[in-house]
Design an enzyme around this catalytic site. Structure first.
Site, short mmCIF file in Angstrom:
data_model
loop_
_atom_site.label_atom_id
_atom_site.label_comp_id
_atom_site.label_asym_id
_atom_site.label_seq_id
_atom_site.Cartn_x
_atom_site.Cartn_y
_atom_site.Cartn_z
N HIS A 83 39.51 48.31 42.23
CA HIS A 83 38.83 48.74 41.01
C HIS A 83 39.83 49.27 39.97
O HIS A 83 39.72 48.95 38.78
CB HIS A 83 37.78 49.81 41.31
CG HIS A 83 36.73 49.35 42.26
ND1 HIS A 83 35.86 50.21 42.90
CD2 HIS A 83 36.41 48.10 42.70
CE1 HIS A 83 35.05 49.51 43.69
NE2 HIS A 83 35.37 48.24 43.58
N ASP A 244 35.87 42.85 40.98
CA ASP A 244 36.73 42.84 42.17
C ASP A 244 37.77 41.72 42.07
O ASP A 244 38.95 41.91 42.40
CB ASP A 244 35.90 42.63 43.44
CG ASP A 244 35.30 43.91 43.98
OD1 ASP A 244 35.70 45.00 43.55
OD2 ASP A 244 34.41 43.80 44.86
N HIS A 267 37.39 39.72 48.97
CA HIS A 267 38.79 40.10 48.81
C HIS A 267 39.73 39.18 49.59
O HIS A 267 40.81 38.83 49.11
CB HIS A 267 38.99 41.55 49.27
CG HIS A 267 38.13 42.53 48.54
ND1 HIS A 267 38.27 42.77 47.19
CD2 HIS A 267 37.12 43.33 48.97
CE1 HIS A 267 37.38 43.67 46.82
NE2 HIS A 267 36.67 44.02 47.87
#
Length: 297
Positions: A83, A244, A267
């Site tokens: 973030h 993200d 991710h």
């Protein structure tokens, strides 16, 4: 193409404090200016017996379960960087030291907005080095089952993300934006992370989400969103996934001239895409954006 721009750092230091999402440990985070060519470097102030500096670069990403973790050669790690990295990317911060007194970036409200406000508080300073960008020349894609992430040529930085959670309040959502500082501030920065109540106990048994609460995440129970204030955007979930991705891509160390497309990616796939790109020197080139000028401000 992106406009001309020199590297940028902060004008002053600024501090923020909160809990780690996964560790639940209170942590203070200080951002401060860094010299030209530094990049984003996290510094674990609580570690004194070995190298405590961890560069936010692709090869230092060591874990991607529910967050991005970077680790240096001495085994020192920093968790949940995505973030604040998104805020650095969107506000064009090239060089910064991020000092922490714990192992994880504070989650704050689960979005990038508190970090944008922190950077605004610190202010910005132009540096005497042209900024470089990575221009995508050929399509790159990584696939894992029904998940995929790709980078394709474009004249600017664009992000398209698609998610699908059938039978939940999320459903099918798509976010497609040209990413500028303004669009990030207005459309993505405030979008919060999210999770399902029935998965929280399992996560905590696995040592994760110990600091998670309705104060720092959207929590879904069946077909109900538990947060008293509801959503900040009707499609807040996919906006957060786009946020993200911007943070995960910034371990490239420079802005992107190209289009990112993610379908159900996370991710892990974002980092796999970064590594695939770096392994394909024919698929990109480094372009210079600014001119060698004296520092301003």
């Amino acid at each position: 193409m992106l406009p001309d721009q020199n590297e940028q750092t902060l004008a002053h230091a600024a501090i923020i404090a909160g809990l780690g999402l996964h560790t639940g440990v209170p942590v203070r985070m200080l951002v401060r200016p860094a010299p030209v060519g530094t990049g984003v470097v996290f510094v674990r102030g609580d570690i004194k017996d070995r190298d405590n500096k961890v560069a936010a670069i692709a090869t230092n990403v060591t874990q991607t379960r529910l967050g991005t973790v970077i680790t240096n050669a001495a085994g020192v790690s920093v968790s949940t960087i995505e973030h604040v990295m998104a805020a650095f990317a969107a506000l064009s911060i090239d060089n910064v030291y991020v000092e922490l007194d714990g192992p994880e970036v504070p989650i704050m409200d689960g979005s990038a907005l508190p970090f944008v406000q922190l950077l605004d508080q610190a202010g910005f300073r132009c540096q005497a080095m042209p900024q470089c960008a990575i221009e995508i020349l050929k399509p790159i894609e990584v696939v894992e089952g029904d998940k995929r992430a790709s980078l394709v040529p474009a004249d600017q930085f664009e992000v398209r993300f698609e998610i699908d959670f059938p039978g939940t309040p999320i459903g099918h959502q798509v976010c497609d934006l040209v990413i500028t500082e303004q669009s990030f501030r207005e459309e993505l920065a405030a979008a919060r992370t999210f999770g399902f109540l029935d998965g929280v106990e399992a996560l905590r048994k696995a040592g994760l989400a110990r600091g998670g609460s309705l104060d720092n995440a959207i929590v879904i129970d069946g077909d109900v969103i538990l947060n008293e204030g509801g959503l900040r955007f009707t499609d807040e979930f996919v906006r957060h996934k786009a946020l993200d991705a911007i943070g995960d891509l910034y371990v490239l160390g420079m802005p992107i001239v190209g289009r990112f497309e993610g379908i159900r990616a996370g991710h892990g796939l974002n980092n796999a895409l970064v590594r695939e790109l770096l392994s394909r020197p024919d698929a990109y080139r480094i372009v210079t954006r600014g001119a060698a000028l004296a520092d301003v401000g």
